[in-house]
Enzyme design. Structure first.
Site, PDB file in Angstrom:
ATOM      1  N   SER A  15      21.546 -15.200  -8.497  1.00 14.28           N
ATOM      2  CA  SER A  15      20.734 -13.981  -8.509  1.00 14.28           C
ATOM      3  C   SER A  15      20.391 -13.564  -7.090  1.00 14.28           C
ATOM      4  O   SER A  15      20.749 -14.241  -6.126  1.00 14.28           O
ATOM      5  CB  SER A  15      19.438 -14.210  -9.304  1.00 14.28           C
ATOM      6  OG  SER A  15      18.631 -15.170  -8.633  1.00 14.28           O
ATOM      7  N   GLY A  16      19.711 -12.440  -6.985  1.00 17.84           N
ATOM      8  CA  GLY A  16      19.085 -11.984  -5.745  1.00 17.84           C
ATOM      9  C   GLY A  16      19.987 -11.946  -4.522  1.00 17.84           C
ATOM     10  O   GLY A  16      21.135 -11.495  -4.578  1.00 17.84           O
ATOM     11  N   TYR A 155       5.980 -23.193   0.921  1.00  9.06           N
ATOM     12  CA  TYR A 155       7.044 -22.270   1.326  1.00  9.06           C
ATOM     13  C   TYR A 155       7.133 -22.171   2.851  1.00  9.06           C
ATOM     14  O   TYR A 155       8.201 -22.339   3.442  1.00  9.06           O
ATOM     15  CB  TYR A 155       6.782 -20.898   0.698  1.00  9.06           C
ATOM     16  CG  TYR A 155       7.916 -19.926   0.870  1.00  9.06           C
ATOM     17  CD1 TYR A 155       9.121 -20.112   0.193  1.00  9.06           C
ATOM     18  CD2 TYR A 155       7.807 -18.833   1.720  1.00  9.06           C
ATOM     19  CE1 TYR A 155      10.173 -19.227   0.358  1.00  9.06           C
ATOM     20  CE2 TYR A 155       8.849 -17.940   1.884  1.00  9.06           C
ATOM     21  CZ  TYR A 155      10.030 -18.137   1.191  1.00  9.06           C
ATOM     22  OH  TYR A 155      11.069 -17.265   1.352  1.00  9.06           O
ATOM     23  N   LYS A 159      10.238 -23.488   5.188  1.00 10.13           N
ATOM     24  CA  LYS A 159      11.102 -22.545   5.916  1.00 10.13           C
ATOM     25  C   LYS A 159      11.038 -22.780   7.430  1.00 10.13           C
ATOM     26  O   LYS A 159      12.039 -22.642   8.131  1.00 10.13           O
ATOM     27  CB  LYS A 159      10.731 -21.100   5.559  1.00 10.13           C
ATOM     28  CG  LYS A 159      11.031 -20.731   4.105  1.00 10.13           C
ATOM     29  CD  LYS A 159      12.524 -20.805   3.785  1.00 10.13           C
ATOM     30  CE  LYS A 159      12.835 -20.285   2.394  1.00 10.13           C
ATOM     31  NZ  LYS A 159      14.269 -20.338   2.075  1.00 10.13           N
TER      32      LYS A 159
HETATM   33  N1  LIG Z   1      13.499 -11.829  -1.551  1.00  9.68           N
HETATM   34  C1  LIG Z   1      12.782 -11.958  -0.463  1.00  9.68           C
HETATM   35  O1  LIG Z   1      11.935 -11.108  -0.126  1.00  9.68           O
HETATM   36  C2  LIG Z   1      12.990 -13.136   0.456  1.00  9.68           C
HETATM   37  C3  LIG Z   1      12.364 -13.101   1.705  1.00  9.68           C
HETATM   38  C4  LIG Z   1      12.549 -14.172   2.577  1.00  9.68           C
HETATM   39  C5  LIG Z   1      13.361 -15.225   2.220  1.00  9.68           C
HETATM   40  N2  LIG Z   1      13.955 -15.237   0.992  1.00  9.68           N
HETATM   41  C6  LIG Z   1      14.793 -16.391   0.680  1.00  9.68           C
HETATM   42  O2  LIG Z   1      16.046 -15.956   0.201  1.00  9.68           O
HETATM   43  C7  LIG Z   1      16.593 -16.924  -0.690  1.00  9.68           C
HETATM   44  C8  LIG Z   1      16.978 -16.255  -1.990  1.00  9.68           C
HETATM   45  O3  LIG Z   1      15.813 -15.700  -2.566  1.00  9.68           O
HETATM   46  P1  LIG Z   1      15.848 -14.511  -3.612  1.00  9.68           P
HETATM   47  O4  LIG Z   1      14.750 -13.596  -3.222  1.00  9.68           O
HETATM   48  O5  LIG Z   1      17.219 -14.001  -3.787  1.00  9.68           O
HETATM   49  O6  LIG Z   1      15.311 -15.289  -4.897  1.00  9.68           O
HETATM   50  P2  LIG Z   1      15.954 -15.587  -6.321  1.00  9.68           P
HETATM   51  O7  LIG Z   1      14.883 -16.330  -7.041  1.00  9.68           O
HETATM   52  O8  LIG Z   1      16.498 -14.342  -6.918  1.00  9.68           O
HETATM   53  O9  LIG Z   1      17.157 -16.577  -5.995  1.00  9.68           O
HETATM   54  C9  LIG Z   1      16.988 -17.924  -5.772  1.00  9.68           C
HETATM   55  C10 LIG Z   1      18.117 -18.664  -6.460  1.00  9.68           C
HETATM   56  O10 LIG Z   1      17.984 -20.061  -6.181  1.00  9.68           O
HETATM   57  C11 LIG Z   1      18.245 -20.769  -7.381  1.00  9.68           C
HETATM   58  N3  LIG Z   1      17.624 -22.083  -7.325  1.00  9.68           N
HETATM   59  C12 LIG Z   1      16.308 -22.400  -7.410  1.00  9.68           C
HETATM   60  N4  LIG Z   1      16.137 -23.733  -7.354  1.00  9.68           N
HETATM   61  C13 LIG Z   1      17.373 -24.273  -7.212  1.00  9.68           C
HETATM   62  C14 LIG Z   1      17.844 -25.597  -7.101  1.00  9.68           C
HETATM   63  N5  LIG Z   1      17.020 -26.654  -7.131  1.00  9.68           N
HETATM   64  N6  LIG Z   1      19.167 -25.788  -6.947  1.00  9.68           N
HETATM   65  C15 LIG Z   1      20.024 -24.749  -6.941  1.00  9.68           C
HETATM   66  N7  LIG Z   1      19.633 -23.470  -7.065  1.00  9.68           N
HETATM   67  C16 LIG Z   1      18.319 -23.240  -7.203  1.00  9.68           C
HETATM   68  C17 LIG Z   1      17.692 -19.889  -8.478  1.00  9.68           C
HETATM   69  O11 LIG Z   1      18.220 -20.232  -9.755  1.00  9.68           O
HETATM   70  C18 LIG Z   1      18.103 -18.511  -7.985  1.00  9.68           C
HETATM   71  O12 LIG Z   1      19.389 -18.153  -8.452  1.00  9.68           O
HETATM   72  C19 LIG Z   1      15.511 -18.005  -0.865  1.00  9.68           C
HETATM   73  O13 LIG Z   1      15.780 -19.084  -0.006  1.00  9.68           O
HETATM   74  C20 LIG Z   1      14.247 -17.275  -0.428  1.00  9.68           C
HETATM   75  O14 LIG Z   1      13.255 -18.148   0.058  1.00  9.68           O
HETATM   76  C21 LIG Z   1      13.785 -14.220   0.107  1.00  9.68           C
END
Ligand SMILES: NC(=O)c1ccc[n+]([C@@H]2O[C@H](COP(=O)([O-])OP(=O)(O)OC[C@H]3O[C@@H](n4cnc5c(N)ncnc54)[C@H](O)[C@@H]3O)[C@@H](O)[C@H]2O)c1
Length: 257
Positions: A15-16, A155, A159
């Site tokens: 996802s994402g 978190y 990070k």
């Molecule tokens: N969206 C934001 O605003 C944002 C900002 C800064 C950093 N991030 C970072 O970007 C990355 C992706 O985040 P996102 O926003 O797309 O979130 P998201 O929740 O859509 O995606 C995270 C994915 O990680 C998977 N996941 C969770 N635990 C897991 C595990 N133990 N093993 C394997 N997979 C696992 C989930 O199933 C999911 O598909 C993350 O590291 C997040 O911290 C996101």
């Protein structure tokens, strides 16, 4: 195409942001293994890639479990050959005040966000070295690695640790031709953010006030930066954290007015 003949493993690509990275890599010619605990989401990413004529496979993987990490590497090898690129995107976040934060939650977040990239990168680098190949590691951190945030001790700590792990690995893996960099997204409009699952609307408004470009990030903004760090164009870049945050961190440590 930027990644022709390349094999990439993207964790968290069910996802994402991770899905956007996987789609971008596949569109640039890479074969992509999606390693995620969400099997249905991972299969959907594969479907989206294959629908566009790309190559992808999925494997169920908890990045904090060494056995799962080993299986993921073996799957990539069996399906596509030795991987060249690893993106550690899988991540967890949970909001809770420091005084209430439980030990279990702290350990779980650190296990996924920091231990996971450590385990995956180590196993990946060992395989590359055994094959006499260089490669690329890109870790997804966050502006929270730079700017502390309330109610997010697990978190932020994970990070910040991942940003420094990036630098340590860059120093130790450079002699093997492996570059290690990180991308730090600002607030990025994934489905979970849009549905206020991880941060509130009030938080999103407050964050946006400090984004000089005046809009939240889109997953594609992040994926393009990751593509650069995975491509030949970044051959001489290692140990760096590239914030892709619309300018948020640029002014974060000064008083504005
Ligand atoms: N969206 C934001 O605003 C944002 C900002 C800064 C950093 N991030 C970072 O970007 C990355 C992706 O985040 P996102 O926003 O797309 O979130 P998201 O929740 O859509 O995606 C995270 C994915 O990680 C998977 N996941 C969770 N635990 C897991 C595990 N133990 N093993 C394997 N997979 C696992 C989930 O199933 C999911 O598909 C993350 O590291 C997040 O911290 C996101």
């Amino acid at each position: 195409m930027e990644l022709e003949q390349q094999v990439a493993i993207v964790t968290g690509a069910a996802s994402g942001i991770g899905r956007s990275i996987a789609l971008t890599f596949a569109a640039e010619g890479a074969s992509v293994l999606i390693a995620d605990i969400d099997e249905a989401g991972a299969q959907e990413t594969v479907r989206l890639i294959e629908a566009k004529g790309g190559h992808a496979a999925a494997t169920r993987c908890d990045v904090s479990a060494p056995k799962d990490v080993q299986v993921a590497l073996e799957q990539a090898q069996a399906r596509f050959g030795t991987a060249d690129i690893l993106v550690n995107d899988a991540g967890l976040t949970t909001g809770m005040p420091f005084l209430e934060f439980t030990e279990e939650l702290f350990d779980r977040i650190l296990a996924v966000n920091l231990r996971g990239p450590f385990l995956f990168s180590q196993a990946f680098a060992r395989a590359l070295i055994a094959h006499g190949k260089g490669g690329r590691i890109v870790n997804i951190v966050s502006t929270a690695a730079e700017a502390a945030r309330i109610n997010a001790v697990g978190y932020c700590t994970s990070k910040a640790g991942l940003a420094h792990l990036t630098r340590v690995m860059a120093l130790e893996l450079g002699p093997y031709g492996i570059t290690v960099n990180a991308v730090g997204p600002g607030m990025t409009m994934t489905q979970r953010i849009q549905q206020n699952e991880t941060v509130s609307t009030a938080y999103q408004r407050a964050f946006l006030k400090e984004v000089t470009l005046g809009r939240p990030g889109q997953p594609q903004d992040i994926a393009q930066a990751v593509l650069f760090l995975a491509s030949r164009h970044s051959a001489y870049v290692t140990g760096q954290v590239l914030y892709v945050d619309g300018g948020y961190t640029a002014g974060k440590l000064s008083v504005q007015g």
